[in-house]
Design a protein around this motif. Structure first.
Motif, PDB file in Angstrom:
ATOM      1  N   ARG A 198      -2.336   2.736   6.223  1.00 55.90           N
ATOM      2  CA  ARG A 198      -2.401   3.074   4.799  1.00 55.90           C
ATOM      3  C   ARG A 198      -1.267   4.014   4.406  1.00 55.90           C
ATOM      4  O   ARG A 198      -0.687   3.893   3.327  1.00 55.90           O
ATOM      5  CB  ARG A 198      -3.752   3.707   4.457  1.00 55.90           C
ATOM      6  N   ALA A 199      -0.937   4.945   5.305  1.00 60.78           N
ATOM      7  CA  ALA A 199       0.157   5.877   5.009  1.00 60.78           C
ATOM      8  C   ALA A 199       1.493   5.149   4.966  1.00 60.78           C
ATOM      9  O   ALA A 199       2.308   5.380   4.057  1.00 60.78           O
ATOM     10  CB  ALA A 199       0.185   6.998   6.045  1.00 60.78           C
ATOM     11  N   GLU A 200       1.733   4.261   5.936  1.00 56.36           N
ATOM     12  CA  GLU A 200       3.003   3.538   5.985  1.00 56.36           C
ATOM     13  C   GLU A 200       3.161   2.606   4.789  1.00 56.36           C
ATOM     14  O   GLU A 200       4.280   2.440   4.274  1.00 56.36           O
ATOM     15  CB  GLU A 200       3.103   2.741   7.283  1.00 56.36           C
ATOM     16  N   ARG A 201       2.079   1.997   4.361  1.00 52.21           N
ATOM     17  CA  ARG A 201       2.141   1.073   3.221  1.00 52.21           C
ATOM     18  C   ARG A 201       1.984   1.789   1.880  1.00 52.21           C
ATOM     19  O   ARG A 201       1.981   1.146   0.835  1.00 52.21           O
ATOM     20  CB  ARG A 201       1.053   0.010   3.360  1.00 52.21           C
ATOM     21  N   LYS A 202       1.834   3.107   1.920  1.00 50.38           N
ATOM     22  CA  LYS A 202       1.630   3.888   0.685  1.00 50.38           C
ATOM     23  C   LYS A 202       0.482   3.283  -0.126  1.00 50.38           C
ATOM     24  O   LYS A 202       0.575   3.048  -1.343  1.00 50.38           O
ATOM     25  CB  LYS A 202       2.913   3.950  -0.154  1.00 50.38           C
ATOM     26  N   ALA A 203      -0.605   3.046   0.579  1.00 54.82           N
ATOM     27  CA  ALA A 203      -1.744   2.345  -0.019  1.00 54.82           C
ATOM     28  C   ALA A 203      -2.507   3.236  -0.995  1.00 54.82           C
ATOM     29  O   ALA A 203      -2.748   4.422  -0.729  1.00 54.82           O
ATOM     30  CB  ALA A 203      -2.673   1.850   1.071  1.00 54.82           C
ATOM     31  N   GLU A 204      -2.864   2.641  -2.111  1.00 56.25           N
ATOM     32  CA  GLU A 204      -3.737   3.280  -3.090  1.00 56.25           C
ATOM     33  C   GLU A 204      -4.917   2.343  -3.329  1.00 56.25           C
ATOM     34  O   GLU A 204      -4.735   1.140  -3.516  1.00 56.25           O
ATOM     35  CB  GLU A 204      -2.993   3.538  -4.402  1.00 56.25           C
ATOM     36  N   ARG A 245     -29.076  -2.987   0.444  1.00 54.79           N
ATOM     37  CA  ARG A 245     -27.767  -3.580   0.664  1.00 54.79           C
ATOM     38  C   ARG A 245     -26.847  -3.183  -0.476  1.00 54.79           C
ATOM     39  O   ARG A 245     -27.286  -3.010  -1.608  1.00 54.79           O
ATOM     40  CB  ARG A 245     -27.872  -5.103   0.754  1.00 54.79           C
ATOM     41  N   ALA A 246     -25.571  -3.037  -0.165  1.00 53.68           N
ATOM     42  CA  ALA A 246     -24.568  -2.752  -1.186  1.00 53.68           C
ATOM     43  C   ALA A 246     -23.345  -3.618  -0.918  1.00 53.68           C
ATOM     44  O   ALA A 246     -22.996  -3.883   0.232  1.00 53.68           O
ATOM     45  CB  ALA A 246     -24.174  -1.280  -1.183  1.00 53.68           C
ATOM     46  N   VAL A 247     -22.701  -4.052  -1.981  1.00 51.40           N
ATOM     47  CA  VAL A 247     -21.434  -4.769  -1.885  1.00 51.40           C
ATOM     48  C   VAL A 247     -20.409  -4.007  -2.710  1.00 51.40           C
ATOM     49  O   VAL A 247     -20.604  -3.803  -3.912  1.00 51.40           O
ATOM     50  CB  VAL A 247     -21.558  -6.223  -2.380  1.00 51.40           C
ATOM     51  N   GLY A 248     -19.358  -3.567  -2.050  1.00 51.64           N
ATOM     52  CA  GLY A 248     -18.287  -2.854  -2.732  1.00 51.64           C
ATOM     53  C   GLY A 248     -17.064  -3.729  -2.847  1.00 51.64           C
ATOM     54  O   GLY A 248     -16.779  -4.540  -1.962  1.00 51.64           O
ATOM     55  N   GLU A 249     -16.336  -3.541  -3.946  1.00 46.10           N
ATOM     56  CA  GLU A 249     -15.106  -4.305  -4.181  1.00 46.10           C
ATOM     57  C   GLU A 249     -13.981  -3.346  -4.550  1.00 46.10           C
ATOM     58  O   GLU A 249     -14.181  -2.423  -5.347  1.00 46.10           O
ATOM     59  CB  GLU A 249     -15.291  -5.291  -5.333  1.00 46.10           C
ATOM     60  N   TRP A 250     -12.822  -3.608  -3.974  1.00 47.46           N
ATOM     61  CA  TRP A 250     -11.652  -2.789  -4.242  1.00 47.46           C
ATOM     62  C   TRP A 250     -10.408  -3.668  -4.308  1.00 47.46           C
ATOM     63  O   TRP A 250     -10.422  -4.813  -3.849  1.00 47.46           O
ATOM     64  CB  TRP A 250     -11.442  -1.759  -3.130  1.00 47.46           C
ATOM     65  N   VAL A 251      -9.338  -3.110  -4.859  1.00 44.69           N
ATOM     66  CA  VAL A 251      -8.014  -3.685  -4.713  1.00 44.69           C
ATOM     67  C   VAL A 251      -7.146  -2.630  -4.031  1.00 44.69           C
ATOM     68  O   VAL A 251      -7.063  -1.487  -4.494  1.00 44.69           O
ATOM     69  CB  VAL A 251      -7.386  -4.088  -6.060  1.00 44.69           C
ATOM     70  N   VAL A 252      -6.550  -3.006  -2.898  1.00 51.38           N
ATOM     71  CA  VAL A 252      -5.657  -2.105  -2.179  1.00 51.38           C
ATOM     72  C   VAL A 252      -4.228  -2.395  -2.646  1.00 51.38           C
ATOM     73  O   VAL A 252      -3.668  -3.446  -2.365  1.00 51.38           O
ATOM     74  CB  VAL A 252      -5.776  -2.297  -0.653  1.00 51.38           C
ATOM     75  N   HIS A 253      -3.679  -1.452  -3.394  1.00 47.66           N
ATOM     76  CA  HIS A 253      -2.297  -1.575  -3.860  1.00 47.66           C
ATOM     77  C   HIS A 253      -1.390  -0.988  -2.788  1.00 47.66           C
ATOM     78  O   HIS A 253      -1.520   0.187  -2.422  1.00 47.66           O
ATOM     79  CB  HIS A 253      -2.121  -0.832  -5.185  1.00 47.66           C
ATOM     80  N   MET A 254      -0.493  -1.797  -2.270  1.00 48.13           N
ATOM     81  CA  MET A 254       0.295  -1.372  -1.113  1.00 48.13           C
ATOM     82  C   MET A 254       1.736  -1.837  -1.252  1.00 48.13           C
ATOM     83  O   MET A 254       2.067  -2.706  -2.064  1.00 48.13           O
ATOM     84  CB  MET A 254      -0.316  -1.944   0.164  1.00 48.13           C
ATOM     85  N   GLY A 295       9.429  -4.119  -0.180  1.00 50.81           N
ATOM     86  CA  GLY A 295       9.466  -2.856  -0.892  1.00 50.81           C
ATOM     87  C   GLY A 295       8.735  -2.876  -2.209  1.00 50.81           C
ATOM     88  O   GLY A 295       8.520  -1.821  -2.819  1.00 50.81           O
ATOM     89  N   GLY A 296       8.324  -4.071  -2.691  1.00 41.23           N
ATOM     90  CA  GLY A 296       7.560  -4.162  -3.925  1.00 41.23           C
ATOM     91  C   GLY A 296       6.094  -3.842  -3.687  1.00 41.23           C
ATOM     92  O   GLY A 296       5.629  -3.762  -2.552  1.00 41.23           O
ATOM     93  N   ARG A 297       5.351  -3.674  -4.763  1.00 38.82           N
ATOM     94  CA  ARG A 297       3.934  -3.376  -4.670  1.00 38.82           C
ATOM     95  C   ARG A 297       3.121  -4.655  -4.827  1.00 38.82           C
ATOM     96  O   ARG A 297       3.479  -5.556  -5.585  1.00 38.82           O
ATOM     97  CB  ARG A 297       3.512  -2.389  -5.763  1.00 38.82           C
ATOM     98  N   ALA A 298       2.038  -4.750  -4.082  1.00 33.88           N
ATOM     99  CA  ALA A 298       1.143  -5.901  -4.142  1.00 33.88           C
ATOM    100  C   ALA A 298      -0.293  -5.403  -4.086  1.00 33.88           C
ATOM    101  O   ALA A 298      -0.573  -4.330  -3.553  1.00 33.88           O
ATOM    102  CB  ALA A 298       1.417  -6.850  -2.978  1.00 33.88           C
ATOM    103  N   GLY A 299      -1.193  -6.204  -4.649  1.00 32.36           N
ATOM    104  CA  GLY A 299      -2.599  -5.825  -4.641  1.00 32.36           C
ATOM    105  C   GLY A 299      -3.421  -6.796  -3.822  1.00 32.36           C
ATOM    106  O   GLY A 299      -3.417  -7.999  -4.084  1.00 32.36           O
ATOM    107  N   LEU A 300      -4.119  -6.287  -2.815  1.00 30.65           N
ATOM    108  CA  LEU A 300      -4.971  -7.117  -1.956  1.00 30.65           C
ATOM    109  C   LEU A 300      -6.439  -6.860  -2.291  1.00 30.65           C
ATOM    110  O   LEU A 300      -6.926  -5.738  -2.119  1.00 30.65           O
ATOM    111  CB  LEU A 300      -4.722  -6.790  -0.484  1.00 30.65           C
TER     112      LEU A 300
END
Length: 257
Positions: A60-66, A78-87, A92-97
């Motif tokens: 996460r640090a290397e990819r500058k993940a947010e 039960r819980a289901v969580g959803e996120w987008v990891v912007h990295m 060098g561009g940013r992408a969202g997973l």
């Protein structure tokens, strides 16, 4: 391989403080812990989990993940969580997973992470199912109708389950989103061009009245058989009861262009 530290918070909110503590600090764990990751597979044991989490911190640090939170669905232990990891990508561009996790206290595998490997490694990876199908699992009202239409390959019925401005987001990237009747019709027509529908065998369903989150196994796309593999999807309803957003988390290599 994407660990979301906020998963521990979901475990806490379900009332499993010892498990949440084990996920935050495996060396101090007082209860067994197991999770399943799309790349690493089954992870259990203090040493293995501690080493894996350290690798995740570095990644996460290397990819500058947010990490952007999308939604959380709670129901019946039960819980289901959803996120987008912007990295940061290789260019060098940013992408969202998009990443989702099912936290299931009644399961021997209480944390199950779902995301595509395509944006990370450039290819889809077949993954073994993590939980067995449940014949009693079913999604209610419009989401159940959507799943029936999806399995039947009926574009008109699929699109009718969505609000006029509803959207479908695929698993590979946050930018992969189709919105509105025209785009959804074109998308599902393309999906069903492989000779039929995409039947999903449900394993768990977590509903809170607004969202339905369901884990599934898929082994067929139209007329083409697939190795059985897991996925998770979330459908959110609008005020009129129709689907305003469907979000998919799997690594299925679609046999259509």
């Amino acid at each position: 391989m994407v660990w979301i530290p906020q998963i521990s918070d979901l475990v806490d909110r379900l009332g499993a403080a010892e498990l949440a503590g084990a996920l935050r600090d495996p060396a101090a764990a007082t209860v067994p812990v197991a999770l399943d990751d799309p790349e690493a597979g089954r992870i259990s044991g203090v040493g293995v989990l501690e080493a894996w989490l350290a690798v995740q911190d570095t990644w996460r640090a290397e990819r500058k993940a947010e990490i952007e939170e999308v939604a959380t669905t709670f129901a019946e232990g039960r819980a289901v969580g959803e996120w987008v990891v912007h990295m940061e990508g290789e260019d060098g561009g940013r992408a969202g997973l998009p990443v989702a996790a099912a936290v299931d206290l009644a399961s021997a595998l209480p944390v199950r992470i779902h995301h595509s490997r395509l944006p990370l490694g450039g290819r889809h990876v077949v993954r073994r199912p993590m939980v067995p199908p449940d014949p009693s699992a079913h999604a209610s009202d419009v989401v159940g109708a959507y799943l029936t239409a999806l399995g039947a390959g009926d574009t008109a019925a699929v699109v009718a389950a969505f609000a006029p401005d509803g959207s479908f987001r695929g698993p590979a990237a946050d930018a992969y989103r189709h919105t509105g009747t025209k785009e959804l019709t074109e998308l599902f027509d393309a999906f069903f061009s492989a000779g039929g529908g995409i039947p999903l065998t449900l394993c768990t369903v977590t509903e809170d009245g607004t969202r339905s989150a369901f884990e599934y196994v898929v082994d067929r796309w139209g007329g083409i058989g697939l190795p059985p593999q897991p996925g998770l999807a979330v459908c959110a309803r609008g005020g009129d009861g129709l689907i305003v957003s469907a979000r998919v988390y799997d690594d299925v290599d679609a046999p259509v262009g």
